[in-house]
Design a protein around this motif. Sequence first.
Motif, PDB file in Angstrom:
ATOM      1  N   VAL A  49      42.033  34.635  46.721  1.00 47.63           N
ATOM      2  CA  VAL A  49      41.417  34.730  48.050  1.00 47.63           C
ATOM      3  C   VAL A  49      41.539  36.152  48.588  1.00 47.63           C
ATOM      4  O   VAL A  49      40.587  36.706  49.157  1.00 47.63           O
ATOM      5  N   CYS A 116      49.719  30.604  51.490  1.00 48.99           N
ATOM      6  CA  CYS A 116      49.134  29.588  50.614  1.00 48.99           C
ATOM      7  C   CYS A 116      50.168  28.603  50.090  1.00 48.99           C
ATOM      8  O   CYS A 116      50.008  28.038  49.002  1.00 48.99           O
ATOM      9  N   PRO A 144      44.448  30.300  54.439  1.00 44.15           N
ATOM     10  CA  PRO A 144      43.119  30.033  53.878  1.00 44.15           C
ATOM     11  C   PRO A 144      42.667  28.581  54.046  1.00 44.15           C
ATOM     12  O   PRO A 144      41.477  28.325  54.245  1.00 44.15           O
ATOM     13  N   SER A 148      39.251  27.491  56.250  1.00 47.75           N
ATOM     14  CA  SER A 148      38.125  26.829  55.586  1.00 47.75           C
ATOM     15  C   SER A 148      38.057  25.336  55.885  1.00 47.75           C
ATOM     16  O   SER A 148      37.186  24.641  55.363  1.00 47.75           O
ATOM     17  N   LEU A 173      39.592  24.735  44.210  1.00 47.41           N
ATOM     18  CA  LEU A 173      39.691  26.189  44.073  1.00 47.41           C
ATOM     19  C   LEU A 173      40.214  26.597  42.705  1.00 47.41           C
ATOM     20  O   LEU A 173      39.725  27.558  42.093  1.00 47.41           O
ATOM     21  N   VAL A 239      34.883  28.819  49.426  1.00 44.68           N
ATOM     22  CA  VAL A 239      34.847  30.280  49.283  1.00 44.68           C
ATOM     23  C   VAL A 239      33.879  30.902  50.281  1.00 44.68           C
ATOM     24  O   VAL A 239      34.180  31.938  50.897  1.00 44.68           O
ATOM     25  N   LEU A 242      35.581  30.968  53.583  1.00 43.77           N
ATOM     26  CA  LEU A 242      36.625  31.993  53.625  1.00 43.77           C
ATOM     27  C   LEU A 242      36.027  33.375  53.844  1.00 43.77           C
ATOM     28  O   LEU A 242      36.532  34.171  54.642  1.00 43.77           O
ATOM     29  N   TYR A 246      37.130  34.901  57.388  1.00 39.13           N
ATOM     30  CA  TYR A 246      38.034  36.046  57.287  1.00 39.13           C
ATOM     31  C   TYR A 246      37.347  37.330  57.720  1.00 39.13           C
ATOM     32  O   TYR A 246      37.983  38.199  58.331  1.00 39.13           O
TER      33      TYR A 246
END
Length: 261
Positions: A49, A116, A144, A148, A173, A239, A242, A246
């Motif tokens: 990530v 994480c 993360p 998400s 993931l 993804v 994210l 972010y």
Amino acid sequence: MSIFFRDHTFEEIQSYIDRNALVILPVGTIEEHGPHLPVETDVRIAEEVAKIIGEEMKDEIPLLVMPGVWAGYSPKVMADWPGNMQLKPRVFEAMIHDICASLIEMGFRKIMMLDCHGQHAPMLNMATKELADEYGAYICVTSPLTFSAKEFNEVRKSERGGVLHACEWETALMMRFSEHVHMDRVISEPMRYHSDFVSGDSAMSGQKVVWSTWGLQKAKHGVYGDPEKATLETAEVIVAALKKNYRAFMLEYWQHPGREG
């Protein structure tokens, strides 16, 4: 130029300090993740990530990505399965403090951690308080999963209880990030307990108390969740979320002038 801190000379690092670069610190650990995921899962997700958002943002703000923190705290009950790093909470917090303090003493003022691993939040938060008091530097902790969750919940296949540990979110993931995922060995163990005070699912709201998952339901295979429902399509949704979320926060954090602004 590389986004990775470890690739640079001290002169190049000084140029990033001069530009008030944002430092991304991925934080995970090595621990069991059921029979289907490798023990690197938490730190691998953190590093991947960090790489994704770093590459996404490198042309908008100066930034560097640190090596992932791969050893942390896991509760003793997890020793039922081999593969866990078990730093004492105070040792882990001191290590995070000293990594960040080293960066601050170099001259970096913007540090963003990617948390994480579900056990680490209290220790990471404590480190931010100590660093603020000692240096007047206000670093941040992000998740993360939290960044998400909204988008993931719109496409998830599992019910409440499907996302906690070695779960649908992590497995999706890791299907994208690693060749060491064994879906032929996957076993789902959803969290059955939830109440007005306990969400029973890390991606859903409603958690009002601190009460360890490991004390609520015995795991037979080192899993809390429904990893059988994981898909690569879900990973792509995560993804994309994210990258979008972010980007918004990193711009906000990097542009904020601080207390004197």
